[in-house]
Design a protein around this motif. Structure first.
Motif, short mmCIF file in Angstrom:
data_model
loop_
_atom_site.label_atom_id
_atom_site.label_comp_id
_atom_site.label_asym_id
_atom_site.label_seq_id
_atom_site.Cartn_x
_atom_site.Cartn_y
_atom_site.Cartn_z
N SER A 25 48.71 34.79 30.75
CA SER A 25 48.98 35.79 31.67
C SER A 25 47.82 35.46 32.48
N PRO A 55 44.56 37.87 46.18
CA PRO A 55 45.29 39.11 45.91
C PRO A 55 44.80 40.24 46.78
N ARG A 151 48.00 40.44 34.33
CA ARG A 151 47.63 39.64 35.49
C ARG A 151 48.88 39.06 36.16
N ASP A 152 48.72 38.66 37.40
CA ASP A 152 49.79 37.97 38.14
C ASP A 152 49.67 36.49 37.81
N ARG A 153 50.56 35.99 36.95
CA ARG A 153 50.45 34.62 36.47
C ARG A 153 50.61 33.59 37.58
N GLN A 154 51.47 33.89 38.53
CA GLN A 154 51.68 32.95 39.63
C GLN A 154 50.40 32.79 40.44
N LYS A 155 49.74 33.90 40.73
CA LYS A 155 48.49 33.82 41.49
C LYS A 155 47.41 33.12 40.68
#
Length: 224
Positions: A25, A55, A151-155
């Motif tokens: 993550s 972000p 968390r934002d995995r892509q970011k």
């Protein structure tokens, strides 16, 4: 991904790999298993060399309240719980763990990996830098990992990708790109941690890490 503590870079890019597999993550909690100046081949195709998005900063003091105000409140509560859990882990590392100068977590709750690495680099100190000597703080470490906010995995992936490109641009030509599969992120770095082809202690590597530090989002500095 949940890992509050990363092991010292010198010993374990494997730590990173292990950590990342936990489901990055990519929360790098930097607590759990932790993560090159050399030269050699590039570590990824140019099409993957994207620049990570930054972000959006969270609203301060409840500003911008509205239909998503409740979710913001939950995120804040989650961060507070994470910090408290990390602090308990740090306190354990200073006592039962055998590292009396183990650094406080950042306000974000993530560990300060520059300082943790300095401690782990001391002769005979790396063996217990994750979970304390004799595993005395493993329970606290796991609790901190479990408390890490989602968390934002892509970011996270984009951030590590930008960092990998920066490392290559700054002379660490073997620094490999991260990969993403099934929504999980595998950190980049040494292309073959088992046979370490990047000299993490070389001046060139250290200079590149300093130059590229800003590419990694908070909490990812222990991942690659």
């Amino acid at each position: 991904m949940n890992f509050p503590i990363r092991m010292n870079r010198r010993v374990a890019h494997a730590r990173l790999r292990l950590a990342a597999c936990v489901t990055v993550s990519v929360s790098v909690l930097s607590l759990a298993v932790a993560c090159g100046g050399g030269d050699g081949g590039a570590g990824g195709s140019k099409k993957d060399d994207a620049i990570a998005d930054v972000p959006e900063a969270p609203a301060r003091n409840g500003a911008s309240a509205g239909k998503d105000g409740a979710s913001r409140g939950r995120r804040s509560a989650g961060k507070s719980e994470f910090y408290d859990a990390q602090l308990k882990y740090v306190q354990c590392m200073r006592t039962e763990g055998g590292y009396k100068d183990f650094p406080d977590p950042k306000l974000s709750g993530y560990l300060d990996w520059d300082k943790v690495d300095e401690i782990g680099a001391r002769p005979g100190a790396n063996a217990g830098i994750k979970g304390g000597k004799g595993g005395g703080c493993v329970d606290q470490m796991k609790a901190a990992m479990a408390a890490e906010p989602e968390r934002d995995r892509q970011k996270d992936y984009e951030s590590m990708l930008a960092h990998a490109k920066c490392m290559r641009d700054n002379g660490v030509s073997r620094f490999a790109n991260p990969t993403m599969s099934g929504g999980n992120v595998q950190p980049g770095g040494d292309p073959d941690p088992a046979s370490q082809s990047i000299d993490w202690n070389s001046p060139a590597y250290k200079q590149a890490r300093q130059a590229c530090a800003s590419k990694l989002l908070d909490g990812l500095d222990g991942m690659q």
